[in-house]
Design an enzyme around this catalytic site. Sequence first.
Site, mmCIF file in Angstrom:
data_model
loop_
_atom_site.group_PDB
_atom_site.id
_atom_site.type_symbol
_atom_site.label_atom_id
_atom_site.label_comp_id
_atom_site.label_asym_id
_atom_site.label_seq_id
_atom_site.Cartn_x
_atom_site.Cartn_y
_atom_site.Cartn_z
ATOM 1 N N HIS A 82 0.826 -1.218 0.000
ATOM 2 C CA HIS A 82 0.000 0.000 0.000
ATOM 3 C C HIS A 82 0.855 1.261 0.000
ATOM 4 O O HIS A 82 0.353 2.350 -0.280
ATOM 5 C CB HIS A 82 -0.939 -0.005 1.210
ATOM 6 C CG HIS A 82 -2.030 -1.028 1.097
ATOM 7 N ND1 HIS A 82 -3.338 -0.699 0.834
ATOM 8 C CD2 HIS A 82 -2.005 -2.389 1.168
ATOM 9 C CE1 HIS A 82 -4.074 -1.795 0.772
ATOM 10 N NE2 HIS A 82 -3.278 -2.844 0.980
ATOM 11 N N ASP B 99 3.604 9.468 -0.737
ATOM 12 C CA ASP B 99 2.432 8.684 -0.348
ATOM 13 C C ASP B 99 2.190 7.599 -1.391
ATOM 14 O O ASP B 99 2.346 7.860 -2.592
ATOM 15 C CB ASP B 99 1.198 9.598 -0.284
ATOM 16 C CG ASP B 99 0.238 9.224 0.830
ATOM 17 O OD1 ASP B 99 0.211 8.052 1.209
ATOM 18 O OD2 ASP B 99 -0.482 10.114 1.314
HETATM 19 P P1 ADQ Z 1 -2.828 6.077 4.891
HETATM 20 O O1 ADQ Z 1 -1.407 6.479 5.064
HETATM 21 O O2 ADQ Z 1 -3.589 5.843 6.127
HETATM 22 O O3 ADQ Z 1 -2.955 4.789 3.951
HETATM 23 P P2 ADQ Z 1 -4.736 7.558 3.096
HETATM 24 O O4 ADQ Z 1 -4.722 6.793 1.823
HETATM 25 O O5 ADQ Z 1 -4.850 9.026 2.902
HETATM 26 O O6 ADQ Z 1 -3.470 7.283 4.009
HETATM 27 O O7 ADQ Z 1 -5.987 7.088 3.943
HETATM 28 C C1 ADQ Z 1 -6.365 7.718 5.130
HETATM 29 C C2 ADQ Z 1 -7.791 7.305 5.476
HETATM 30 O O8 ADQ Z 1 -8.063 7.707 6.802
HETATM 31 C C3 ADQ Z 1 -8.814 7.938 4.569
HETATM 32 O O9 ADQ Z 1 -9.810 7.014 4.274
HETATM 33 C C4 ADQ Z 1 -9.373 9.096 5.413
HETATM 34 O O10 ADQ Z 1 -10.724 9.378 5.169
HETATM 35 C C5 ADQ Z 1 -9.185 8.576 6.816
HETATM 36 N N1 ADQ Z 1 -8.906 9.700 7.746
HETATM 37 C C6 ADQ Z 1 -7.796 10.454 7.805
HETATM 38 N N2 ADQ Z 1 -7.909 11.388 8.765
HETATM 39 C C7 ADQ Z 1 -9.117 11.209 9.323
HETATM 40 C C8 ADQ Z 1 -9.827 11.850 10.395
HETATM 41 N N3 ADQ Z 1 -9.316 12.859 11.124
HETATM 42 N N4 ADQ Z 1 -11.048 11.385 10.698
HETATM 43 C C9 ADQ Z 1 -11.583 10.353 9.993
HETATM 44 N N5 ADQ Z 1 -10.968 9.720 8.992
HETATM 45 C C10 ADQ Z 1 -9.752 10.134 8.665
HETATM 46 C C11 ADQ Z 1 -2.051 3.841 3.369
HETATM 47 C C12 ADQ Z 1 -1.004 4.455 2.441
HETATM 48 C C13 ADQ Z 1 -1.692 5.292 1.369
HETATM 49 C C14 ADQ Z 1 -2.716 4.434 0.602
HETATM 50 C C15 ADQ Z 1 -3.621 3.694 1.562
HETATM 51 C C16 ADQ Z 1 -4.502 2.674 0.844
HETATM 52 O O11 ADQ Z 1 -0.088 5.241 3.186
HETATM 53 O O12 ADQ Z 1 -0.732 5.823 0.466
HETATM 54 O O13 ADQ Z 1 -3.493 5.289 -0.214
HETATM 55 O O14 ADQ Z 1 -2.886 2.990 2.553
HETATM 56 O O15 ADQ Z 1 -3.735 1.833 0.039
#
Ligand code: ADQ
Length: 505
Positions: A174, A386
């Site tokens: 991921h 990311d």
């Molecule tokens: P993450 O590093 O966790 O994922 P991201 O893909 O942006 O990063 O996902 C974050 C998730 O958490 C989103 O669904 C978002 O809605 C939720 N989120 C963030 N802050 C929040 C808050 N304050 N309240 C509620 N929800 C919140 C890892 C990798 C990424 C990759 C994903 C999926 O680092 O690059 O996109 O896995 O493969």
Amino acid sequence: MTDIKTTDIKGRVINVSNRLPILIRKHAGGARVERSSGGLATALEAGWRDRPGVWIGWAGGTPNQHVDPLLIKASRNRSYTLRSVALTEEEIAKFYSGFANEIIWPLFHDMPSRCNFDPEYWEMYQRVNRKFGKVTAETATEDDFVWVHDYHLMLTADAMRQAGVRAPMGFFLHIPFPGPDVFEKLPWKYPILKSLLEFDVIGFQSDHDRGNFTSCLERLLPEAVIEHGSPHLQVRLEARRTVVGTFPIGVDFEEFAQQAARPEIEAHSAEIRRRLSGDVLVLGVDRLDYTKGIPERLKSFRLLLRRFPELRGHITLVQVVVPSREEIPNYKHLRREVELLVSQINGEFTEPGWVPVHYIHRNLGREELLAYYRAADIGLVTPLKDGMNLVAKEFCAAQIDERGVLIVSEFAGAGPELRSGAILVNPNDFAEVAQALHDAAHMPVEEKRCRMRLLREIVKDHSVQRWIRSFLQAIPATAAGGSKGRVPGLALVCDIRMAKRQSSV
Ligand code: ADQ
């Protein structure tokens, strides 16, 4: 060029990830079940809704806490079964916080100076990967497909084969995969590369990550033969073959769009806009992680207010962060740094009736998150690095009025994918980000609509459902477990027949 014949899955899909989609937390009266935060859990949970199978992972808590009754209860309203891998406090500290999050996470995000290459972490990483392998071996039959997720579990293929798993196995990373100059700093680079090649399929978020992986093989494991093919590559090492592909992850577009259209969300979003002073609402949503570029984003916003004083009183940044990995020192410092910057910016610019930065430090519920996505005029997604970044895609899916502008980092997987409709920026270039904010704030309505329409088409097309389908379609007919009973050339998976085969683990 090699033609890859794919296979049908006769049994169940067994997802294996470090965490389950639920987290059991201790509290005064015992334990309670919460939703896991973060991209992997969000994506997989959305993609796996209504699909049968088993999900193996750590549920939180320690071995002496009895999590099984809570897991059985949590499995009841799901189409798949949850099975936990119990971890001791020492394992959590050295495997999860240590090897995974103090070595692999920073290294794979091109930040080697943040790594703590403690050899004890490596011992524990091997031990815990064997543990996951053993639990999976107790669950999987040779008709199943085992799909392992992410950087915590890169040694599990070997561990599972040792524990007797005969099912085909896939692995999806991921997060980004670094180039050879960075990867080769890892003291345990050879066993990790070799173990990854024990999987039948390996998936990356972007062609860039896949290219980095094959460059590492070319430099460090020249005996591995790379055969170019379309759409996937194959790598041959001794008697084994591995399909290596690019599978950009997405979101459940329809679900986000439908939920965002609900009257309650519309009312909540209108209320947010009414309460926040300023004409232009800029939104950042992240786990509190140094890869997400939050201090850099705040510095860019400060520069915007300094360079374009006419925007003062008219533009407001809402920065939402969900607390993350708070036990790791780097993360504690980050929280202090972010909070200091927020108070400095607010101290410098606040006027009666207008506060420039609103800072929210908590996990938002889905409805509140959707209301913010709808309320925002600009989605500001500027990670330093990311894998994909789902926030960028969720923002677009929720923009049913097509009013918002997306500014996204060129170093997130989502950047190149969304470049036709978004404004792409280098998050280290504060002047460029400030200019992009200025341009977005002044963008004509027609241009905004046109860009957002384009973005929503891409996000809809590259949904999480498509991600799952395309990964499962890449399983080669020659995958371990034998092709006994499999029909080469077919790739239909997870259909309703499998719903009847639900496991009772
Ligand atoms: P993450 O590093 O966790 O994922 P991201 O893909 O942006 O990063 O996902 C974050 C998730 O958490 C989103 O669904 C978002 O809605 C939720 N989120 C963030 N802050 C929040 C808050 N304050 N309240 C509620 N929800 C919140 C890892 C990798 C990424 C990759 C994903 C999926 O680092 O690059 O996109 O896995 O493969």
